[in-house]
Scaffold this motif. Structure first.
Motif, PDB file in Angstrom:
ATOM      1  N   ASP A 198      55.170 116.794  21.704  1.00 15.21           N
ATOM      2  CA  ASP A 198      54.190 116.070  22.508  1.00 15.21           C
ATOM      3  C   ASP A 198      54.788 114.854  23.194  1.00 15.21           C
ATOM      4  OD1 ASP A 198      52.264 117.900  21.883  1.00 15.21           O
ATOM      5  OD2 ASP A 198      51.358 116.725  20.278  1.00 15.21           O
ATOM      6  N   LEU A 199      55.809 114.254  22.575  1.00 15.20           N
ATOM      7  CA  LEU A 199      56.471 113.124  23.229  1.00 15.20           C
ATOM      8  C   LEU A 199      57.215 113.604  24.473  1.00 15.20           C
ATOM      9  CD1 LEU A 199      57.159 110.131  23.213  1.00 15.20           C
ATOM     10  CD2 LEU A 199      59.132 110.653  21.759  1.00 15.20           C
ATOM     11  N   ILE A 200      57.888 114.745  24.355  1.00 15.12           N
ATOM     12  CA  ILE A 200      58.536 115.334  25.520  1.00 15.12           C
ATOM     13  C   ILE A 200      57.490 115.696  26.575  1.00 15.12           C
ATOM     14  CG2 ILE A 200      59.894 117.291  26.343  1.00 15.12           C
ATOM     15  CD1 ILE A 200      61.460 115.222  24.687  1.00 15.12           C
ATOM     16  N   GLY A 201      56.390 116.282  26.121  1.00 17.26           N
ATOM     17  CA  GLY A 201      55.321 116.640  27.051  1.00 17.26           C
ATOM     18  C   GLY A 201      54.757 115.432  27.764  1.00 17.26           C
ATOM     19  N   TRP A 202      54.579 114.343  27.018  1.00 17.58           N
ATOM     20  CA  TRP A 202      54.084 113.097  27.620  1.00 17.58           C
ATOM     21  C   TRP A 202      55.043 112.616  28.701  1.00 17.58           C
ATOM     22  CZ3 TRP A 202      56.406 108.219  27.581  1.00 17.58           C
ATOM     23  CH2 TRP A 202      55.610 107.164  28.070  1.00 17.58           C
ATOM     24  N   GLY A 203      56.344 112.699  28.440  1.00 21.49           N
ATOM     25  CA  GLY A 203      57.322 112.267  29.433  1.00 21.49           C
ATOM     26  C   GLY A 203      57.283 113.109  30.689  1.00 21.49           C
ATOM     27  N   VAL A 204      57.184 114.422  30.522  1.00 17.35           N
ATOM     28  CA  VAL A 204      57.131 115.309  31.687  1.00 17.35           C
ATOM     29  C   VAL A 204      55.870 115.059  32.501  1.00 17.35           C
ATOM     30  CG1 VAL A 204      56.947 117.715  32.428  1.00 17.35           C
ATOM     31  CG2 VAL A 204      58.585 117.080  30.647  1.00 17.35           C
ATOM     32  N   ASP A 205      54.730 114.916  31.828  1.00 18.69           N
ATOM     33  CA  ASP A 205      53.480 114.649  32.547  1.00 18.69           C
ATOM     34  C   ASP A 205      53.523 113.294  33.249  1.00 18.69           C
ATOM     35  OD1 ASP A 205      52.225 117.053  31.927  1.00 18.69           O
ATOM     36  OD2 ASP A 205      51.389 116.277  30.049  1.00 18.69           O
ATOM     37  N   THR A 206      54.017 112.276  32.547  1.00 24.25           N
ATOM     38  CA  THR A 206      54.027 110.926  33.100  1.00 24.25           C
ATOM     39  C   THR A 206      54.898 110.828  34.344  1.00 24.25           C
ATOM     40  OG1 THR A 206      53.625 109.939  30.920  1.00 24.25           O
ATOM     41  CG2 THR A 206      54.558 108.505  32.620  1.00 24.25           C
ATOM     42  N   PHE A 207      56.086 111.470  34.295  1.00 24.44           N
ATOM     43  CA  PHE A 207      57.028 111.340  35.400  1.00 24.44           C
ATOM     44  C   PHE A 207      57.036 112.539  36.344  1.00 24.44           C
ATOM     45  CE2 PHE A 207      58.769 108.710  31.946  1.00 24.44           C
ATOM     46  CZ  PHE A 207      58.846 107.489  32.594  1.00 24.44           C
ATOM     47  N   GLY A 208      56.242 113.566  36.005  1.00 23.59           N
ATOM     48  CA  GLY A 208      56.305 114.757  36.827  1.00 23.59           C
ATOM     49  C   GLY A 208      55.003 115.243  37.414  1.00 23.59           C
ATOM     50  N   THR A 209      53.887 115.105  36.688  1.00 26.46           N
ATOM     51  CA  THR A 209      52.638 115.707  37.174  1.00 26.46           C
ATOM     52  C   THR A 209      51.524 114.700  37.432  1.00 26.46           C
ATOM     53  OG1 THR A 209      51.780 116.118  34.933  1.00 26.46           O
ATOM     54  CG2 THR A 209      53.164 117.836  35.916  1.00 26.46           C
ATOM     55  N   GLU A 210      51.623 113.497  36.885  1.00 26.75           N
ATOM     56  CA  GLU A 210      50.559 112.521  37.116  1.00 26.75           C
ATOM     57  C   GLU A 210      50.706 111.888  38.499  1.00 26.75           C
ATOM     58  OE1 GLU A 210      50.442 109.701  33.950  1.00 26.75           O
ATOM     59  OE2 GLU A 210      49.668 111.163  32.489  1.00 26.75           O
ATOM     60  N   MET A 239      53.261 107.375  43.331  1.00 27.42           N
ATOM     61  CA  MET A 239      52.704 106.208  44.005  1.00 27.42           C
ATOM     62  C   MET A 239      53.672 105.040  43.884  1.00 27.42           C
ATOM     63  SD  MET A 239      48.764 106.577  42.607  1.00 27.42           S
ATOM     64  CE  MET A 239      48.195 105.115  43.485  1.00 27.42           C
ATOM     65  N   ASP A 240      53.708 104.211  44.897  1.00 30.25           N
ATOM     66  CA  ASP A 240      54.623 103.066  44.915  1.00 30.25           C
ATOM     67  C   ASP A 240      53.982 101.897  44.157  1.00 30.25           C
ATOM     68  OD1 ASP A 240      56.739 101.421  45.432  1.00 30.25           O
ATOM     69  OD2 ASP A 240      56.100 100.907  47.472  1.00 30.25           O
ATOM     70  N   LEU A 241      54.022 102.004  42.821  1.00 29.95           N
ATOM     71  CA  LEU A 241      53.435 100.973  41.970  1.00 29.95           C
ATOM     72  C   LEU A 241      54.548 100.196  41.285  1.00 29.95           C
ATOM     73  CD1 LEU A 241      50.624 103.063  40.197  1.00 29.95           C
ATOM     74  CD2 LEU A 241      50.414 101.656  42.252  1.00 29.95           C
ATOM     75  N   ASP A 242      54.380  98.878  41.204  1.00 28.47           N
ATOM     76  CA  ASP A 242      55.346  98.091  40.441  1.00 28.47           C
ATOM     77  C   ASP A 242      54.974  98.139  38.963  1.00 28.47           C
ATOM     78  OD1 ASP A 242      53.248  96.245  39.999  1.00 28.47           O
ATOM     79  OD2 ASP A 242      53.825  95.038  41.734  1.00 28.47           O
ATOM     80  N   LEU A 243      55.799  97.546  38.112  1.00 33.18           N
ATOM     81  CA  LEU A 243      55.595  97.619  36.673  1.00 33.18           C
ATOM     82  C   LEU A 243      54.254  97.023  36.270  1.00 33.18           C
ATOM     83  CD1 LEU A 243      56.613  98.273  33.848  1.00 33.18           C
ATOM     84  CD2 LEU A 243      57.786  96.047  33.828  1.00 33.18           C
ATOM     85  N   LYS A 244      53.869  95.903  36.876  1.00 33.16           N
ATOM     86  CA  LYS A 244      52.602  95.253  36.547  1.00 33.16           C
ATOM     87  C   LYS A 244      51.430  96.176  36.840  1.00 33.16           C
ATOM     88  CE  LYS A 244      49.852  91.107  37.617  1.00 33.16           C
ATOM     89  NZ  LYS A 244      48.699  91.797  38.221  1.00 33.16           N
ATOM     90  N   GLU A 245      51.474  96.842  37.974  1.00 34.42           N
ATOM     91  CA  GLU A 245      50.382  97.742  38.348  1.00 34.42           C
ATOM     92  C   GLU A 245      50.332  98.957  37.420  1.00 34.42           C
ATOM     93  OE1 GLU A 245      50.160  96.910  43.172  1.00 34.42           O
ATOM     94  OE2 GLU A 245      51.689  98.253  42.349  1.00 34.42           O
ATOM     95  N   LYS A 246      51.491  99.475  37.022  1.00 33.82           N
ATOM     96  CA  LYS A 246      51.522 100.605  36.092  1.00 33.82           C
ATOM     97  C   LYS A 246      50.950 100.211  34.741  1.00 33.82           C
ATOM     98  CE  LYS A 246      55.423 103.034  38.205  1.00 33.82           C
ATOM     99  NZ  LYS A 246      56.808 103.525  38.031  1.00 33.82           N
ATOM    100  N   LEU A 247      51.258  98.998  34.299  1.00 34.65           N
ATOM    101  CA  LEU A 247      50.723  98.521  33.025  1.00 34.65           C
ATOM    102  C   LEU A 247      49.219  98.327  33.104  1.00 34.65           C
ATOM    103  CD1 LEU A 247      53.463  95.926  31.953  1.00 34.65           C
ATOM    104  CD2 LEU A 247      53.040  98.197  30.987  1.00 34.65           C
ATOM    105  N   GLU A 248      48.729  97.883  34.246  1.00 33.08           N
ATOM    106  CA  GLU A 248      47.286  97.711  34.430  1.00 33.08           C
ATOM    107  C   GLU A 248      46.572  99.058  34.376  1.00 33.08           C
ATOM    108  OE1 GLU A 248      47.135  95.686  38.136  1.00 33.08           O
ATOM    109  OE2 GLU A 248      47.390  93.680  37.261  1.00 33.08           O
ATOM    110  N   VAL A 249      47.151 100.066  35.011  1.00 28.22           N
ATOM    111  CA  VAL A 249      46.568 101.411  34.959  1.00 28.22           C
ATOM    112  C   VAL A 249      46.549 101.924  33.528  1.00 28.22           C
ATOM    113  CG1 VAL A 249      46.876 103.819  35.651  1.00 28.22           C
ATOM    114  CG2 VAL A 249      47.204 101.994  37.329  1.00 28.22           C
TER     115      VAL A 249
END
Length: 239
Positions: free
Chosen positions: A155-167, A172-182
């Protein structure tokens, strides 16, 4: 670069999780001595940060508005479900989920409303961890991740693939602060339905084991769409 990262992540997932079994009753938890302190840290973080914020959110924001926000979040990240439908070979469900996403994104005012459910297009829950499980990849070790909570190698691998591949946020051009807010908004939204279950955790003799079993059983059910093989659900009795 992103494609290479996904490929590398998938390869690591297959190596780490391929040899594991899928029983929530006899989990592979060789890192328990590390997992327990992380679990204790997560509980404290929840006690002093996430739970108070979630409770304040419930008190301040009316229920219809909370439902709208929850609908929006679910719809915004729904492309992940559609993609994993396809990866699991659920082509009919993928078509229905794509229709659900399109309907709620338009007639549902960007997802704040849920007209799709009213016409029978109910919400599904698919992710890449489930996709790996559907194709026979074992769950691997049980893991307790700081802040994120319970997981497994798979599931950790799955989370990584979803986070960086399908979400959608991956593109989107978001900075770190905006990603943390989401992430914070999603965390609060996910915590609200669990407020009524807090007392259940306090009643457990060993909350760590309770959370581990509940998590693994829930994931097993999701991999098999609510119908896991009986041999995986029944604890093995000593001979």
């Amino acid at each position: 670069m992103k494609t290479a990262l996904i490929g590398l992540t998938l390869g690591l997932g297959l190596v780490l999780a391929g040899c594991a079994h899928n029983s929530p009753y006899e989990p592979a938890d060789p890192l328990e001595r590390i997992n327990r302190p992380i679990y204790a840290f997560n509980i404290k973080a929840d006690q002093y940060v996430l739970r108070p914020v979630a409770r304040s959110y419930v008190k301040v924001v009316p229920a219809p508005a909370r439902t709208g926000v929850s609908n929006f979040i679910s719809n915004f990240f729904y492309p992940t479900v559609v993609v994993n439908d396809l990866l699991q070979g659920k082509f009919g469900q993928s078509g229905r989920d794509l229709t659900r996403f399109a309907m709620n994104s338009t007639f549902g005012l960007a997802g704040f409303l849920d007209p799709a459910s009213k016409v029978g297009l109910m919400r599904n829950d698919e992710d890449f961890g489930q996709t790996l499980g559907r194709w026979g990849v074992g769950e691997g070790w049980y893991l307790m991740i700081p802040i994120l909570g319970p997981s497994s190698n798979r599931d950790l691998i799955g989370w990584g693939v979803d986070t960086f591949g399908t979400e959608p946020t991956a593109y989107m051009d978001l900075d770190l602060k905006e990603k943390l807010e989401v992430a914070a908004v999603r965390a609060v939204d996910a915590r609200v339905p669990l407020l009524s279950l807090d007392h259940l955790l306090k009643q457990q003799l060993d909350p760590y084991v309770f959370v581990r079993t509940a998590y693994l059983q829930n994931r097993l059910n999701k991999v098999y769409d609510g119908h896991p093989p009986e041999k995986l659900m029944e604890p093995e009795l000593p001979e």
